[in-house]
Structures are given as C-alpha cells and as structure tokens.
Write a protein that holds these residues in place. Structure first.
Motif, mmCIF file in Angstrom:
data_model
loop_
_atom_site.group_PDB
_atom_site.id
_atom_site.type_symbol
_atom_site.label_atom_id
_atom_site.label_comp_id
_atom_site.label_asym_id
_atom_site.label_seq_id
_atom_site.Cartn_x
_atom_site.Cartn_y
_atom_site.Cartn_z
ATOM 1 N N ALA A 163 0.827 -1.213 0.000
ATOM 2 C CA ALA A 163 0.000 0.000 0.000
ATOM 3 C C ALA A 163 0.855 1.253 0.000
ATOM 4 C CB ALA A 163 -0.920 -0.015 1.218
ATOM 5 N N ARG A 164 1.826 1.298 0.901
ATOM 6 C CA ARG A 164 2.671 2.493 1.020
ATOM 7 C C ARG A 164 3.568 2.655 -0.213
ATOM 8 N NH1 ARG A 164 5.930 2.818 6.254
ATOM 9 N NH2 ARG A 164 6.195 4.936 5.432
ATOM 10 N N GLY A 165 4.136 1.536 -0.673
ATOM 11 C CA GLY A 165 5.012 1.614 -1.842
ATOM 12 C C GLY A 165 4.276 2.045 -3.093
ATOM 13 N N TRP A 166 3.078 1.467 -3.282
ATOM 14 C CA TRP A 166 2.293 1.834 -4.467
ATOM 15 C C TRP A 166 1.875 3.304 -4.405
ATOM 16 C CZ3 TRP A 166 -2.555 3.830 -5.242
ATOM 17 C CH2 TRP A 166 -3.023 3.815 -6.567
ATOM 18 N N ALA A 167 1.445 3.763 -3.227
ATOM 19 C CA ALA A 167 1.009 5.154 -3.077
ATOM 20 C C ALA A 167 2.116 6.119 -3.472
ATOM 21 C CB ALA A 167 0.566 5.413 -1.639
ATOM 22 N N LEU A 168 3.341 5.830 -3.054
ATOM 23 C CA LEU A 168 4.472 6.708 -3.356
ATOM 24 C C LEU A 168 4.928 6.577 -4.806
ATOM 25 C CD1 LEU A 168 6.409 6.062 -0.046
ATOM 26 C CD2 LEU A 168 5.514 8.296 -0.779
ATOM 27 N N ALA A 169 4.982 5.342 -5.314
ATOM 28 C CA ALA A 169 5.405 5.139 -6.695
ATOM 29 C C ALA A 169 4.438 5.797 -7.668
ATOM 30 C CB ALA A 169 5.528 3.651 -6.993
ATOM 31 N N ASP A 170 3.151 5.672 -7.376
ATOM 32 C CA ASP A 170 2.162 6.288 -8.264
ATOM 33 C C ASP A 170 2.232 7.808 -8.190
ATOM 34 O OD1 ASP A 170 -0.126 5.777 -10.095
ATOM 35 O OD2 ASP A 170 -1.198 6.951 -8.586
ATOM 36 N N LEU A 171 2.500 8.341 -6.997
ATOM 37 C CA LEU A 171 2.707 9.789 -6.877
ATOM 38 C C LEU A 171 3.906 10.217 -7.710
ATOM 39 C CD1 LEU A 171 2.200 12.579 -5.613
ATOM 40 C CD2 LEU A 171 3.599 11.846 -3.666
ATOM 41 N N SER A 172 4.974 9.423 -7.680
ATOM 42 C CA SER A 172 6.161 9.725 -8.476
ATOM 43 C C SER A 172 5.819 9.806 -9.959
ATOM 44 C CB SER A 172 7.217 8.646 -8.244
ATOM 45 O OG SER A 172 8.359 8.869 -9.041
ATOM 46 N N ARG A 173 4.892 8.959 -10.394
ATOM 47 C CA ARG A 173 4.471 8.951 -11.798
ATOM 48 C C ARG A 173 3.580 10.140 -12.137
ATOM 49 N NH1 ARG A 173 0.071 6.967 -14.827
ATOM 50 N NH2 ARG A 173 -1.056 6.502 -12.899
ATOM 51 N N VAL A 211 1.433 -3.822 -7.610
ATOM 52 C CA VAL A 211 2.802 -3.662 -7.126
ATOM 53 C C VAL A 211 3.795 -3.839 -8.272
ATOM 54 C CG1 VAL A 211 4.594 -4.740 -5.692
ATOM 55 C CG2 VAL A 211 2.327 -4.284 -4.736
ATOM 56 N N HIS A 212 3.610 -4.884 -9.068
ATOM 57 C CA HIS A 212 4.518 -5.130 -10.186
ATOM 58 C C HIS A 212 4.434 -4.017 -11.236
ATOM 59 C CE1 HIS A 212 6.028 -8.974 -8.868
ATOM 60 N NE2 HIS A 212 4.800 -9.411 -8.639
ATOM 61 N N VAL A 213 3.239 -3.498 -11.456
ATOM 62 C CA VAL A 213 3.084 -2.377 -12.386
ATOM 63 C C VAL A 213 3.854 -1.162 -11.873
ATOM 64 C CG1 VAL A 213 1.440 -0.730 -13.371
ATOM 65 C CG2 VAL A 213 0.862 -3.158 -13.289
ATOM 66 N N ALA A 214 3.725 -0.872 -10.581
ATOM 67 C CA ALA A 214 4.412 0.281 -9.999
ATOM 68 C C ALA A 214 5.920 0.125 -10.085
ATOM 69 C CB ALA A 214 3.972 0.468 -8.547
ATOM 70 N N GLN A 215 6.420 -1.074 -9.834
ATOM 71 C CA GLN A 215 7.860 -1.324 -9.962
ATOM 72 C C GLN A 215 8.331 -1.070 -11.389
ATOM 73 O OE1 GLN A 215 8.550 -5.366 -8.352
ATOM 74 N NE2 GLN A 215 9.975 -4.370 -6.935
ATOM 75 N N ALA A 216 7.577 -1.574 -12.349
ATOM 76 C CA ALA A 216 7.950 -1.396 -13.747
ATOM 77 C C ALA A 216 7.919 0.077 -14.137
ATOM 78 C CB ALA A 216 7.016 -2.201 -14.645
ATOM 79 N N ASP A 217 6.954 0.825 -13.619
ATOM 80 C CA ASP A 217 6.880 2.259 -13.908
ATOM 81 C C ASP A 217 8.110 2.984 -13.376
ATOM 82 O OD1 ASP A 217 4.450 2.080 -15.211
ATOM 83 O OD2 ASP A 217 3.259 2.617 -13.461
ATOM 84 N N LEU A 218 8.541 2.614 -12.154
ATOM 85 C CA LEU A 218 9.715 3.269 -11.565
ATOM 86 C C LEU A 218 10.979 2.961 -12.356
ATOM 87 C CD1 LEU A 218 9.345 2.954 -7.676
ATOM 88 C CD2 LEU A 218 9.164 5.010 -9.072
ATOM 89 N N LEU A 219 11.104 1.725 -12.828
ATOM 90 C CA LEU A 219 12.273 1.366 -13.620
ATOM 91 C C LEU A 219 12.282 2.105 -14.957
ATOM 92 C CD1 LEU A 219 12.482 -2.493 -12.984
ATOM 93 C CD2 LEU A 219 14.129 -0.759 -12.246
#
Length: 241
Positions: A163-173, A211-219
């Motif tokens: 939850a926390r990781g996705w919230a931050l990764a999506d904000l980054s996007r 989660v996997h989508v968010a990781q791929a977006d960050l990469l």
C-alpha cells in the motif's frame, strides 16, 4: 517457447474484458479508475468478481482525490473540494444512500467511510510542499485504499508495504515536480521490493499485480503495455509471484 506463447495468449485474453469494463466504469463514475494506465486496468480486472464494483469505486475515489489535489490550480479551492469528500466519506452509511455515483457504489459495497476519509487527509498534505515525513504520512493514509480493497476482496495478504510503496510510486508517476517525483520514488522502492517478494493469494493478486506495475513504472525501462510487462502480469495472475 510454447509456455511463453501460451502465457501471452492468457495475457491478451485477460486484457480485453478488463479494458471493456474500465470503459463502462469510466462512464459510471465520470473518471477513469485506472487513471489512464492500461496495465492498471488489467490488474484491476484480476479482482474477485463479487467485489469488483466496490474495488473499482475505491480506485475511482482515489483518482478523484488525486485530480483535486494535483490538478486544481488554487490550493484553497482544492482544499474546499477535498474537505467536501472528507465529510461525505465520514457520513457514509449513516443516512440515505448518497446520490454521487462513487459514494453510492462505496455505500452499496459497505466500504468503511471513516477509514476512507483518511485518504483525503493524505492528499491534502500535498497542497503544501511535503517533506519526507509528510510523504511517509501520505503513503500510510493513501495506502488505506489497498487495505480497504483487500477487505472487500476478502484477501488475507499483508498489504502494508504494498500500500505504502504503491502510493508513493504512483505519486512519483503523477507529479510534474521532478524533485517530488524523485523523493517519492526513492521512498517507494524498498517497500515495493518487499511487497513483490511475497506470494499473493488468489483474492489479493490484483493488488500484487499493481505492485509489479508500480515497480515497472519506476524502472521505466519499457513502456506501459509492452509485451514483457503484460507477460509479467499474466505470470503473477497464475502464480501469485
């Protein structure tokens, strides 16, 4: 080669109904619950059918709050509109079913309005320049989205890091502030790593897929919707990994 082709056919087959459903959901709620992201639409399509409407309403709520917090030029106007949502969510289930489509769907799904009202608090933090402490609080408050989605899906998975990781990764996007994007992404990476390492239950795999989508977006190595990214989601749907 046979396994790869078979898995890609599964991915392609899964993407079509999820995409069609998202078109209908956008018409229902007036906003795209997948926030214009094709892989998020696919991931949400993995949610248990019985909980689909409530889960999509949750993500439509999040997309609405994000649009108000990040797409309204006047911070005072944004705060007023966010406050309206906070009050409406806090009152969910205490009176007549609301006329607003997202709120009505959440009410019908028996979502926890008091908990969801804290999501608004998280988004409101972004109206001022947030430091890392505020970003951490934002991730916890916005992360209620995952906790409530897991509850509606009756998934028993540990969703805290996800939850926390996705919230931050999506904000980054989403943000156009390069500094904020970099800080949010840096905070998100270890949380997403932890969440991606666990095995997700069938009921919770839509969250694991996010989660996997968010990781791929960050990469950022491949564009959203690239065959290998979709293949990864199909494998997660089958394996929970």
């Amino acid at each position: 080669m046979t396994i790869v082709v078979f898995t890609m056919r599964i991915a392609a087959g899964a993407a079509k109904p999820a995409s069609n459903d998202m078109v209908n959901d956008t018409q229902t709620f007036g906003i795209d619950p997948a926030a214009g992201h094709p892989e998020r639409a696919l991931a949400l399509g993995y949610a248990p059918l019985a909980a689909h409407d409530g889960i999509v309403a949750l993500f439509a709520l999040d997309a609405t709050l994000a649009k108000l917090a990040m797409g309204t030029r006047d911070p005072m106007v944004a705060q007023l509109r966010l406050t309206w949502w906070h009050e409406a969510l806090s009152a969910l289930g205490t009176g007549r079913p609301p006329a607003q489509p997202i709120l009505r769907a959440l009410s019908e799904a028996q979502a926890n309005g008091a908990a969801l009202a804290q999501m608004e608090v998280g988004w409101e933090r972004l109206l001022a320049a947030p430091d890392d402490e505020a970003l951490s609080a934002f991730s916890e408050e916005r992360g209620i989205l995952f906790a409530e989605a897991a509850r509606l899906a009756r998934a028993q998975d540990d969703v805290v890091a996800a939850a926390r990781g996705w919230a931050l990764a999506d904000l980054s996007r989403l943000t156009v502030d390069a500094g904020l994007s970099a800080r949010a992404g840096a905070l998100a990476r270890p949380l997403l790593q932890r969440a991606a390492a666990q095995r997700w239950s069938p009921a919770g795999r839509f969250l694991g897929a996010l989660v996997h989508v968010a990781q791929a977006d960050l990469l950022g190595e491949k564009a959203a919707g690239a065959p290998l990214r979709v293949l990864r989601l199909a494998w997660h749907r089958m394996s929970g990994r």
